[in-house]
Design a protein around this motif. Structure first.
Motif, PDB file in Angstrom:
ATOM      1  N   GLU A 224     -69.062  21.289  85.824  1.00 52.28           N
ATOM      2  CA  GLU A 224     -69.665  21.044  84.334  1.00 52.28           C
ATOM      3  C   GLU A 224     -68.325  20.671  83.432  1.00 52.28           C
ATOM      4  O   GLU A 224     -68.413  19.967  82.227  1.00 52.28           O
ATOM      5  N   ASP A 225     -67.105  20.815  84.042  1.00 57.76           N
ATOM      6  CA  ASP A 225     -65.911  20.357  83.133  1.00 57.76           C
ATOM      7  C   ASP A 225     -66.013  19.132  82.717  1.00 57.76           C
ATOM      8  O   ASP A 225     -65.348  18.784  81.868  1.00 57.76           O
ATOM      9  N   ALA A 226     -66.751  18.121  83.634  1.00 54.20           N
ATOM     10  CA  ALA A 226     -66.485  16.740  83.261  1.00 54.20           C
ATOM     11  C   ALA A 226     -67.363  16.490  82.036  1.00 54.20           C
ATOM     12  O   ALA A 226     -67.009  15.390  81.651  1.00 54.20           O
ATOM     13  N   LEU A 227     -68.313  17.483  81.444  1.00 56.34           N
ATOM     14  CA  LEU A 227     -69.085  17.088  80.300  1.00 56.34           C
ATOM     15  C   LEU A 227     -68.118  17.408  78.949  1.00 56.34           C
ATOM     16  O   LEU A 227     -68.570  17.191  77.904  1.00 56.34           O
ATOM     17  N   GLN A 228     -67.019  18.108  79.353  1.00 56.36           N
ATOM     18  CA  GLN A 228     -65.997  18.225  77.942  1.00 56.36           C
ATOM     19  C   GLN A 228     -65.804  17.009  76.992  1.00 56.36           C
ATOM     20  O   GLN A 228     -65.482  15.862  77.878  1.00 56.36           O
ATOM     21  N   PRO A 229     -65.730  17.080  75.935  1.00 61.59           N
ATOM     22  CA  PRO A 229     -65.753  15.926  75.033  1.00 61.59           C
ATOM     23  C   PRO A 229     -64.153  15.435  75.632  1.00 61.59           C
ATOM     24  O   PRO A 229     -63.275  16.042  75.598  1.00 61.59           O
ATOM     25  N   ALA A 230     -64.188  13.987  75.873  1.00 60.95           N
ATOM     26  CA  ALA A 230     -62.800  13.477  75.871  1.00 60.95           C
ATOM     27  C   ALA A 230     -62.138  12.889  74.643  1.00 60.95           C
ATOM     28  O   ALA A 230     -62.799  12.399  73.773  1.00 60.95           O
ATOM     29  N   SER A 231     -60.982  13.014  74.520  1.00 56.63           N
ATOM     30  CA  SER A 231     -60.336  12.706  73.010  1.00 56.63           C
ATOM     31  C   SER A 231     -60.191  11.213  73.190  1.00 56.63           C
ATOM     32  O   SER A 231     -59.449  10.532  74.269  1.00 56.63           O
ATOM     33  N   ALA A 232     -60.630  10.319  72.099  1.00 56.60           N
ATOM     34  CA  ALA A 232     -60.751   8.936  72.141  1.00 56.60           C
ATOM     35  C   ALA A 232     -59.853   8.426  71.111  1.00 56.60           C
ATOM     36  O   ALA A 232     -59.773   9.047  70.013  1.00 56.60           O
ATOM     37  N   SER A 233     -59.248   7.346  70.975  1.00 52.03           N
ATOM     38  CA  SER A 233     -58.627   6.647  70.004  1.00 52.03           C
ATOM     39  C   SER A 233     -59.623   5.468  69.535  1.00 52.03           C
ATOM     40  O   SER A 233     -59.906   4.678  70.325  1.00 52.03           O
ATOM     41  N   VAL A 234     -60.031   5.271  68.243  1.00 53.48           N
ATOM     42  CA  VAL A 234     -60.923   4.241  68.034  1.00 53.48           C
ATOM     43  C   VAL A 234     -60.013   3.127  67.496  1.00 53.48           C
ATOM     44  O   VAL A 234     -59.206   3.310  66.761  1.00 53.48           O
ATOM     45  N   LEU A 235     -60.099   1.842  68.160  1.00 50.35           N
ATOM     46  CA  LEU A 235     -59.644   0.748  67.886  1.00 50.35           C
ATOM     47  C   LEU A 235     -60.029  -0.115  67.024  1.00 50.35           C
ATOM     48  O   LEU A 235     -59.414  -1.152  66.284  1.00 50.35           O
ATOM     49  N   SER A 236     -61.383  -0.163  67.053  1.00 55.58           N
ATOM     50  CA  SER A 236     -62.233  -0.956  65.972  1.00 55.58           C
ATOM     51  C   SER A 236     -63.532  -0.428  65.641  1.00 55.58           C
ATOM     52  O   SER A 236     -64.175   0.176  66.538  1.00 55.58           O
ATOM     53  N   ARG A 237     -64.195  -0.566  64.414  1.00 58.99           N
ATOM     54  CA  ARG A 237     -65.236   0.209  64.223  1.00 58.99           C
ATOM     55  C   ARG A 237     -66.421  -0.894  64.248  1.00 58.99           C
ATOM     56  O   ARG A 237     -67.525  -0.284  64.624  1.00 58.99           O
ATOM     57  N   GLN A 238     -66.269  -1.986  63.805  1.00 54.30           N
ATOM     58  CA  GLN A 238     -67.219  -2.999  64.126  1.00 54.30           C
ATOM     59  C   GLN A 238     -66.807  -4.128  64.472  1.00 54.30           C
ATOM     60  O   GLN A 238     -66.108  -4.793  63.733  1.00 54.30           O
ATOM     61  N   PRO A 239     -66.843  -4.673  65.880  1.00 58.02           N
ATOM     62  CA  PRO A 239     -67.755  -4.059  66.864  1.00 58.02           C
ATOM     63  C   PRO A 239     -66.809  -2.742  67.248  1.00 58.02           C
ATOM     64  O   PRO A 239     -65.704  -2.666  67.068  1.00 58.02           O
ATOM     65  N   ARG A 240     -67.521  -1.857  67.612  1.00 55.65           N
ATOM     66  CA  ARG A 240     -66.886  -0.581  68.154  1.00 55.65           C
ATOM     67  C   ARG A 240     -66.289  -0.498  69.366  1.00 55.65           C
ATOM     68  O   ARG A 240     -66.806  -0.962  70.541  1.00 55.65           O
ATOM     69  N   VAL A 241     -64.886  -0.431  69.393  1.00 51.43           N
ATOM     70  CA  VAL A 241     -64.099  -0.424  70.493  1.00 51.43           C
ATOM     71  C   VAL A 241     -63.156   0.923  70.550  1.00 51.43           C
ATOM     72  O   VAL A 241     -62.493   1.294  69.604  1.00 51.43           O
ATOM     73  N   ALA A 242     -63.168   1.785  71.603  1.00 54.28           N
ATOM     74  CA  ALA A 242     -62.351   2.832  71.650  1.00 54.28           C
ATOM     75  C   ALA A 242     -61.529   2.997  73.099  1.00 54.28           C
ATOM     76  O   ALA A 242     -61.935   2.355  73.946  1.00 54.28           O
ATOM     77  N   ARG A 243     -60.493   3.703  72.908  1.00 52.87           N
ATOM     78  CA  ARG A 243     -59.582   3.933  74.044  1.00 52.87           C
ATOM     79  C   ARG A 243     -59.528   5.217  74.532  1.00 52.87           C
ATOM     80  O   ARG A 243     -59.461   6.163  73.485  1.00 52.87           O
ATOM     81  N   VAL A 244     -59.687   5.607  75.793  1.00 53.91           N
ATOM     82  CA  VAL A 244     -59.668   6.873  76.177  1.00 53.91           C
ATOM     83  C   VAL A 244     -58.804   6.983  77.288  1.00 53.91           C
ATOM     84  O   VAL A 244     -58.626   6.375  78.426  1.00 53.91           O
TER      85      VAL A 244
END
Ligand code: AKG
Ligand code: FE2
Length: 429
Positions: A224-244
């Motif tokens: 179940e550790d796969a469900l832990q939140p991954a830390s992400a960096s938001v690159l754009s809010r609109q359109p929404r793009v993030a990097r993990v």
């Protein structure tokens, strides 16, 4: 040479004669022979009859057919019941299948039983369970977990698991979790070469994200550790793009490449006029979509991690697709949402592709960035890292600004795994 058809096949004739009396073992053997000869429809009913007489092997096979819709209509609830019967009757692989179902969290909860069932399957040396456990410990910190990973890969490889052997060879070559052992790695690679298994690209992940289970005693299962939140960096809010970054471990990237490679085909699309596959210029890569029939626990655990990093349930995911681009190949600017007609043909209740997560699986020598022209974002591929983006607006309408492209690979190859996540549940379990 005389032609053997299903009607004249002497082995089948003998099995049919033996099964005429209705003995469960004879029904089971006839069904197994029919599956091998690609007649799952006839096998389905024979397995059902043997299963109802308490044959655990037939319960297991019939359960798989019901779960996957092979040989008859999918009926996941009945498939689950039947798999539970097979487990109670002591079938060795039934617990493993139930653990795999538990990862989806739909037919069974994703709870401690998943870990208990996997432990039992590993103790019984069931190779897909041994391989999944190796990857699980391989992600975790600490020498004991790393040594366990290598031991389990070796154990699976010794039992004929080619994927485990490929993973082990690369760990030995790079000295991951052990001293580098180039001679042992070369010997293993030579053996794989003799069996026609090509070498994996070299994959290194510098920093996988720490796992919530690192604090547990080494060797404890905690899928179940796969469900832990991954830390992400938001690159754009609109359109929404993030990097993990560091989402998948090196073993997990290697697993995806090794599993997909035998099934790679030139990427196609469906011609809207004829309904036939056509080669398209929008995507010049090769791809493999992982068929649920071939899916195993380790592949599902990876998809669970990907879906969870995208903030969605794994069962909303379509079948995972692995893409390989060679120099000059690219994915021209496109959007991932699908036109209404295509949704109608493929699980309309699931809605459209809300979100996409792509994980880069190897180091690309040059080129191959993912570009979002409207957002003004360009992401360089790094193994184990992911890009997550929305294809729909908050109200569910398609967002044309989600336009994106896989830029041409200039040198080396690029491997990428994409999970397209629908608005609602797409998979049965
Ligand atoms: O190759 C890339 O970077 C983008 C892939 C992509 O757009 C997709 O798989 O939908
Ligand atoms: Fe895309």
């Amino acid at each position: 040479m005389p032609i053997t058809t299903i009607a004249s096949d002497p082995v089948l004739s003998n099995l049919r004669a033996a099964a005429a009396g209705g003995a469960p073992q004879a029904l089971f053997e006839l069904a197994a022979a029919l599956v091998v000869r690609r007649h799952p429809e006839e096998a389905f009913d024979l397995y059902r009859r043997a299963a109802e007489s308490g044959h655990s092997g037939a319960q297991f096979e019939h359960a798989r057919m019901l779960l996957l819709g092979v040989g008859g209509d999918a009926d996941p609830a009945r498939g689950l019941d039947r798999m539970l019967s097979a487990e109670r009757a002591g079938h060795a692989a039934a617990g493993y299948q139930l653990a795999l179902i538990g990862l989806g969290g739909v037919l069974l909860p994703l709870d401690a039983q998943v870990n208990q069932r996997m432990l039992a399957a590993v103790q019984a040396n069931y190779p897909p369970a041994v391989r999944a456990a190796a990857l699980h410990f391989g992600r975790r910190a600490g020498d004991t977990n790393q040594t366990l990973c290598l031991q389990l890969l070796e154990r699976a490889a010794q039992r004929g698991d080619v994927t485990a052997a490929q993973l082990l060879a690369q760990r030995l070559a790079l000295g991951e979790g052990c001293q580098a052992q180039p001679a042992a790695a070369d010997e293993l690679l030579a053996q794989l070469d003799r069996h026609g298994v090509p070498r994996l690209p070299m994959i290194r992940v510098d920093r996988a994200q720490p796992s919530a289970s690192d604090a547990l005693p080494p060797g404890t299962f905690a899928f179940e550790d796969a469900l832990q939140p991954a830390s992400a960096s938001v690159l754009s809010r609109q359109p929404r793009v993030a990097r993990v970054d560091g989402l998948l471990s090196a073993d997990e990237c290697r697993l995806l490449v090794a599993s997909a490679r035998p099934q790679l085909r030139r990427s196609n699309a469906v011609d809207p006029e004829s309904g036939l596959p056509i080669e398209v210029e929008v995507r010049t890569s090769s791809d493999a979509s992982l068929d649920p029939v071939l899916e195993d626990f380790a592949l599902r655990a990876v998809q669970l991690r990907m879906a969870s990093a995208a903030g969605m349930a794994m069962v909303n995911g379509e079948h995972l697709t692995v893409l390989r681009y060679e120099p000059g190949q690219q994915y021209r600017p496109h959007r991932d949402y699908v036109p209404p007609g295509a949704i109608e043909r493929d699980q309309p209740q699931a809605g459209n592709r809300q979100r996409t997560i792509c994980v880069y699986l190897n180091d690309v020598e040059a080129g191959g960035e993912t570009e979002f022209p409207v957002a003004g974002v360009r992401i360089a591929p790094r193994p184990g890292s992911a890009v997550v983006f929305d294809n729909l607006l908050a109200d569910g309408r398609p967002d044309p600004d989600s336009l994106h492209a896989g830029l041409p690979v200039l040198a080396g190859e690029k491997w990428l795994a994409t999970l397209w996540l629908r608005q609602r549940r797409y998979r049965g379990f």
